[in-house]
Design a protein around this motif. Structure first.
Motif, PDB file in Angstrom:
ATOM      1  N   SER A  12       0.864  -1.188   0.000  1.00 26.95           N
ATOM      2  CA  SER A  12       0.000   0.000   0.000  1.00 26.95           C
ATOM      3  C   SER A  12       0.892   1.226   0.000  1.00 26.95           C
ATOM      4  O   SER A  12       2.060   1.159   0.402  1.00 26.95           O
ATOM      5  CB  SER A  12      -0.923   0.016   1.226  1.00 26.95           C
ATOM      6  OG  SER A  12      -0.159   0.066   2.416  1.00 26.95           O
ATOM      7  N   ALA A  14       1.593   5.314   1.041  1.00 28.57           N
ATOM      8  CA  ALA A  14       1.268   6.445   1.911  1.00 28.57           C
ATOM      9  C   ALA A  14       1.969   7.663   1.330  1.00 28.57           C
ATOM     10  O   ALA A  14       3.192   7.670   1.194  1.00 28.57           O
ATOM     11  CB  ALA A  14       1.740   6.183   3.338  1.00 28.57           C
ATOM     12  N   GLU A  17       0.459  13.317   3.136  1.00 32.80           N
ATOM     13  CA  GLU A  17      -0.472  13.428   4.267  1.00 32.80           C
ATOM     14  C   GLU A  17      -0.523  12.133   5.066  1.00 32.80           C
ATOM     15  O   GLU A  17      -0.677  12.149   6.290  1.00 32.80           O
ATOM     16  CB  GLU A  17      -1.863  13.795   3.756  1.00 32.80           C
ATOM     17  CG  GLU A  17      -1.948  15.213   3.186  1.00 32.80           C
ATOM     18  CD  GLU A  17      -3.360  15.551   2.744  1.00 32.80           C
ATOM     19  OE1 GLU A  17      -4.250  14.684   2.885  1.00 32.80           O
ATOM     20  OE2 GLU A  17      -3.566  16.677   2.272  1.00 32.80           O
ATOM     21  N   GLY A  18      -0.383  11.002   4.356  1.00 29.23           N
ATOM     22  CA  GLY A  18      -0.387   9.718   5.048  1.00 29.23           C
ATOM     23  C   GLY A  18       0.788   9.575   5.990  1.00 29.23           C
ATOM     24  O   GLY A  18       0.646   9.079   7.119  1.00 29.23           O
ATOM     25  N   LEU A  19       1.970  10.013   5.557  1.00 30.14           N
ATOM     26  CA  LEU A  19       3.136   9.958   6.435  1.00 30.14           C
ATOM     27  C   LEU A  19       2.974  10.900   7.625  1.00 30.14           C
ATOM     28  O   LEU A  19       3.405  10.591   8.737  1.00 30.14           O
ATOM     29  CB  LEU A  19       4.405  10.303   5.650  1.00 30.14           C
ATOM     30  CG  LEU A  19       4.893   9.257   4.649  1.00 30.14           C
ATOM     31  CD1 LEU A  19       6.147   9.741   3.941  1.00 30.14           C
ATOM     32  CD2 LEU A  19       5.165   7.922   5.336  1.00 30.14           C
ATOM     33  N   ARG A  21       0.181  11.573   9.126  1.00 30.03           N
ATOM     34  CA  ARG A  21      -0.710  10.884  10.074  1.00 30.03           C
ATOM     35  C   ARG A  21       0.032   9.769  10.813  1.00 30.03           C
ATOM     36  O   ARG A  21      -0.155   9.583  12.022  1.00 30.03           O
ATOM     37  CB  ARG A  21      -1.927  10.323   9.346  1.00 30.03           C
ATOM     38  CG  ARG A  21      -2.924  11.384   8.891  1.00 30.03           C
ATOM     39  CD  ARG A  21      -4.241  10.756   8.475  1.00 30.03           C
ATOM     40  NE  ARG A  21      -4.080   9.929   7.284  1.00 30.03           N
ATOM     41  CZ  ARG A  21      -4.203  10.377   6.037  1.00 30.03           C
ATOM     42  NH1 ARG A  21      -4.467  11.665   5.822  1.00 30.03           N
ATOM     43  NH2 ARG A  21      -4.061   9.573   5.010  1.00 30.03           N
ATOM     44  N   LEU A  22       0.862   9.043  10.091  1.00 28.11           N
ATOM     45  CA  LEU A  22       1.612   7.958  10.733  1.00 28.11           C
ATOM     46  C   LEU A  22       2.591   8.512  11.762  1.00 28.11           C
ATOM     47  O   LEU A  22       2.762   7.924  12.838  1.00 28.11           O
ATOM     48  CB  LEU A  22       2.362   7.143   9.675  1.00 28.11           C
ATOM     49  CG  LEU A  22       1.484   6.332   8.721  1.00 28.11           C
ATOM     50  CD1 LEU A  22       2.331   5.673   7.640  1.00 28.11           C
ATOM     51  CD2 LEU A  22       0.703   5.269   9.485  1.00 28.11           C
ATOM     52  N   LEU A  28       5.583   5.372  13.925  1.00 24.65           N
ATOM     53  CA  LEU A  28       6.442   5.432  12.746  1.00 24.65           C
ATOM     54  C   LEU A  28       7.898   5.609  13.155  1.00 24.65           C
ATOM     55  O   LEU A  28       8.237   6.455  13.986  1.00 24.65           O
ATOM     56  CB  LEU A  28       6.018   6.592  11.842  1.00 24.65           C
ATOM     57  CG  LEU A  28       6.770   6.717  10.514  1.00 24.65           C
ATOM     58  CD1 LEU A  28       6.506   5.509   9.619  1.00 24.65           C
ATOM     59  CD2 LEU A  28       6.363   8.003   9.791  1.00 24.65           C
ATOM     60  N   GLU A 154       4.556  -3.155   9.502  1.00 20.96           N
ATOM     61  CA  GLU A 154       4.782  -2.850   8.089  1.00 20.96           C
ATOM     62  C   GLU A 154       6.165  -2.245   7.909  1.00 20.96           C
ATOM     63  O   GLU A 154       6.668  -1.540   8.788  1.00 20.96           O
ATOM     64  CB  GLU A 154       3.722  -1.859   7.561  1.00 20.96           C
ATOM     65  CG  GLU A 154       2.294  -2.374   7.605  1.00 20.96           C
ATOM     66  CD  GLU A 154       1.297  -1.390   7.013  1.00 20.96           C
ATOM     67  OE1 GLU A 154       1.589  -0.848   5.930  1.00 20.96           O
ATOM     68  OE2 GLU A 154       0.258  -1.164   7.643  1.00 20.96           O
ATOM     69  N   GLY A 156       8.385   0.133   5.049  1.00 25.95           N
ATOM     70  CA  GLY A 156       8.150   1.032   3.927  1.00 25.95           C
ATOM     71  C   GLY A 156       9.435   1.478   3.269  1.00 25.95           C
ATOM     72  O   GLY A 156      10.459   1.663   3.944  1.00 25.95           O
ATOM     73  N   GLY A 164       6.591  10.191  -0.445  1.00 23.73           N
ATOM     74  CA  GLY A 164       5.759   9.181   0.185  1.00 23.73           C
ATOM     75  C   GLY A 164       6.528   7.891   0.364  1.00 23.73           C
ATOM     76  O   GLY A 164       7.760   7.867   0.310  1.00 23.73           O
ATOM     77  N   PHE A 167       4.487   0.700   1.347  1.00 26.51           N
ATOM     78  CA  PHE A 167       4.555  -0.135   2.544  1.00 26.51           C
ATOM     79  C   PHE A 167       4.249  -1.596   2.210  1.00 26.51           C
ATOM     80  O   PHE A 167       3.410  -1.898   1.357  1.00 26.51           O
ATOM     81  CB  PHE A 167       3.579   0.367   3.611  1.00 26.51           C
ATOM     82  CG  PHE A 167       4.104   1.544   4.384  1.00 26.51           C
ATOM     83  CD1 PHE A 167       4.850   1.369   5.536  1.00 26.51           C
ATOM     84  CD2 PHE A 167       3.868   2.835   3.941  1.00 26.51           C
ATOM     85  CE1 PHE A 167       5.348   2.453   6.240  1.00 26.51           C
ATOM     86  CE2 PHE A 167       4.363   3.934   4.632  1.00 26.51           C
ATOM     87  CZ  PHE A 167       5.098   3.739   5.791  1.00 26.51           C
TER      88      PHE A 167
END
Length: 300
Positions: A12, A14, A17-19, A21-22, A28, A154, A156, A164, A167
């Motif tokens: 998947s 990220a 913005e995904g990173l 949030r993580l 993370l 996970e 990445g 980004g 992962f």
């Protein structure tokens, strides 16, 4: 007819913005090779032991500190620094999502710093290099994944633009089992996978070098250029060259003088076949001879 099985990994992506949030989740982490990236040890000292730890026991050998791998817990500030470095080098780090703290993940990773080859030889394992990590994960069997993931959920690797990450998650997590203190032993198939990946990276780096040095190399479609480079690397090895610098020297001469220059120029045939000269001597002679020939042609 054999029944197809699902691959053991799910991927998947990220993005920025995904990173973010993580990083905000507190789960993370990044692992970074200090030998390949300058200033990592200094950054670890600046952030302090609650945010960054050395994967080696650097306190026992301070000289190791500057070239050791480091593990960072990623918050907003650390992520901004990581992004700055990824803009310079997309292979700067690997990402890890884990349900443990910094020290727990450090203890887990220390088990994999040294591994055993199929022949029993001990080797340093640079799993914190995203290129090595990807090859290893894709060559693992489910039980090996269970052992390598441990508290990590996970892994990445950064995307090429550094914004980004892609992962890798296990499709099914294996049941908890007692961890062995025995060194991780790589299988022959995994060693072959690493060899193929290393060769592909060498072909890519050599093709990029040609494009940087010779404008006409930029005109070739990249896939075709890779085929040309791979063929000349094979020809170089056929003449006994093994060191990367020797092989690249040969590839440069082939690009300038023609794919079969080793057959078409008597002086080259003679030198490459010499039983007296070392491959280093042959490569040095080839570089000088090619430059001299080019200067002579340009003066005419």
């Amino acid at each position: 007819m054999t029944e197809e099985t699902e691959p053991p990994l799910i991927t998947s992506a990220a993005f920025a913005e995904g990173l973010d949030r993580l990083a905000a989740s507190g789960r993370l982490f990044v692992a970074i090779d200090g030998a390949d990236a300058s200033g990592v040890a200094d950054k670890a000292r600046e952030m302090g032991g609650r945010v960054a730890v050395c994967l080696y026991r650097a306190e026992e050998d301070p000289d190791l500190a500057a070239v050791a791998p480091y593990l960072f817990a990623v918050d907003g500030a650390a992520l901004r620094w990581v992004r700055e470095r990824l803009a310079e080098d997309p292979a700067f780090c690997i990402f890890v999502l884990a349900d443990t703290n910094l020290e727990g993940l450090r203890r887990h990773f220390r088990r994999f710093l040294v591994v055993q080859s199929p022949a029993g030889t001990k080797m340093n394992f640079r799993f914190f290099d995203p290129r090595v990590l990807t090859t290893y994960l894709e060559s693992c069997e489910p039980r090996e994944l269970d052992d390598f993931y441990g508290p990590a959920t996970e892994y990445g690797v950064p995307t090429e633009d550094g914004l980004g990450a892609l992962f890798f998650k296990r499709r099914e997590e294996g049941p908890p089992r007692r961890r062995s203190d025995v060194l991780l032993k790589l299988r022959p198939a995994q060693m072959r996978a690493f060899a193929r990946a290393t060769e592909e990276r060498f072909v890519d780096r050599t093709a990029t070098f040609l494009q940087m040095q010779f404008p006409d190399a930029l005109e070739e479609p990249r896939p075709l250029l890779r085929v040309i480079v791979a063929d000349q690397i094979a020809r170089a090895r056929g003449h006994g060259f093994t060191a990367e610098l020797e092989i690249v020297t040969y590839v440069i001469s082939a690009w300038v003088l023609g794919a079969k220059f080793d057959e078409e120029f008597p002086a080259v045939r003679e030198k490459l076949a010499s039983p007296v000269l070392t491959t280093g001597d042959k490569a040095a002679w080839l570089a000088e001879w090619t430059q001299t020939l080019l200067r002579t042609l340009q003066e005419k």
